[in-house]
Write a protein that holds these residues in place. Structure first.
Motif, PDB file in Angstrom:
ATOM      1  N   ALA A 180     -13.925  44.226 -25.809  1.00  0.00           N
ATOM      2  CA  ALA A 180     -14.056  43.433 -24.582  1.00  0.00           C
ATOM      3  C   ALA A 180     -12.996  43.873 -23.591  1.00  0.00           C
ATOM      4  O   ALA A 180     -11.884  44.252 -23.971  1.00  0.00           O
ATOM      5  CB  ALA A 180     -13.900  41.946 -24.881  1.00  0.00           C
ATOM      6  N   LEU A 181     -13.347  43.809 -22.338  1.00  0.00           N
ATOM      7  CA  LEU A 181     -12.391  43.966 -21.244  1.00  0.00           C
ATOM      8  C   LEU A 181     -12.324  42.614 -20.565  1.00  0.00           C
ATOM      9  O   LEU A 181     -13.345  42.112 -20.076  1.00  0.00           O
ATOM     10  CB  LEU A 181     -12.849  45.034 -20.252  1.00  0.00           C
ATOM     11  N   ILE A 227     -22.363  40.930 -20.663  1.00  0.00           N
ATOM     12  CA  ILE A 227     -22.556  41.528 -21.986  1.00  0.00           C
ATOM     13  C   ILE A 227     -23.133  42.912 -21.772  1.00  0.00           C
ATOM     14  O   ILE A 227     -24.157  43.068 -21.108  1.00  0.00           O
ATOM     15  CB  ILE A 227     -23.513  40.678 -22.850  1.00  0.00           C
ATOM     16  N   ARG A 228     -22.451  43.906 -22.317  1.00  0.00           N
ATOM     17  CA  ARG A 228     -22.962  45.284 -22.239  1.00  0.00           C
ATOM     18  C   ARG A 228     -23.722  45.594 -23.522  1.00  0.00           C
ATOM     19  O   ARG A 228     -23.300  45.219 -24.601  1.00  0.00           O
ATOM     20  CB  ARG A 228     -21.814  46.285 -22.079  1.00  0.00           C
ATOM     21  N   HIS A 229     -24.828  46.321 -23.357  1.00  0.00           N
ATOM     22  CA  HIS A 229     -25.645  46.678 -24.526  1.00  0.00           C
ATOM     23  C   HIS A 229     -25.519  48.150 -24.821  1.00  0.00           C
ATOM     24  O   HIS A 229     -25.095  48.935 -24.064  1.00  0.00           O
ATOM     25  CB  HIS A 229     -27.103  46.323 -24.282  1.00  0.00           C
ATOM     26  N   ARG A 252     -20.705  38.145 -28.927  1.00  0.00           N
ATOM     27  CA  ARG A 252     -20.739  38.527 -27.510  1.00  0.00           C
ATOM     28  C   ARG A 252     -21.115  37.347 -26.622  1.00  0.00           C
ATOM     29  O   ARG A 252     -20.509  37.131 -25.569  1.00  0.00           O
ATOM     30  CB  ARG A 252     -21.701  39.694 -27.283  1.00  0.00           C
ATOM     31  N   VAL A 253     -22.108  36.572 -27.048  1.00  0.00           N
ATOM     32  CA  VAL A 253     -22.521  35.402 -26.262  1.00  0.00           C
ATOM     33  C   VAL A 253     -21.381  34.389 -26.218  1.00  0.00           C
ATOM     34  O   VAL A 253     -21.077  33.824 -25.161  1.00  0.00           O
ATOM     35  CB  VAL A 253     -23.805  34.779 -26.856  1.00  0.00           C
ATOM     36  N   TRP A 254     -20.736  34.152 -27.349  1.00  0.00           N
ATOM     37  CA  TRP A 254     -19.596  33.236 -27.409  1.00  0.00           C
ATOM     38  C   TRP A 254     -18.468  33.717 -26.495  1.00  0.00           C
ATOM     39  O   TRP A 254     -17.876  32.926 -25.756  1.00  0.00           O
ATOM     40  CB  TRP A 254     -19.102  33.138 -28.854  1.00  0.00           C
TER      41      TRP A 254
END
Length: 94
Positions: free
Chosen positions: A48-49, A92-94, A22-24
């Protein structure tokens, strides 16, 4: 969204959690000027969108196959996404 921009929903499978995927993704998306979001799924995949110019979206879709060090991507599935209610940045959604 103008004609030269598009939004794509992407589902990435393989070893994509626990490797900072996610960070990448956020870093790559920001570098390409994309907006949208990325989140982990309960099944071990990542969704991902991504939204932005056609060329930047195409580049990001290719980069998903490599991912960060430690990732092993087995599938990248895409579908067109509606352009409504997109974030103004990449989150980033958690």
């Amino acid at each position: 969204m103008t004609d030269d921009r598009k939004a794509t929903l992407v589902h990435i499978s393989g070893r994509v959690q626990g490797v900072s995927f996610r960070v990448w993704t956020r870093k790559q998306a920001q570098r390409l000027g994309l907006t949208g979001w990325v989140r982990n799924e309960d099944d071990g995949s990542v969704t991902a969108l991504i939204a932005g110019p056609d060329g930047a979206v195409a580049t990001m879709l290719k980069q998903f196959w490599d991912g960060p060090i430690g990732a092993s991507v087995s599938r990248v599935d895409t579908e067109p996404a509606p352009a409504g209610e997109l974030p103004s940045e990449f989150i980033i959604r958690h």
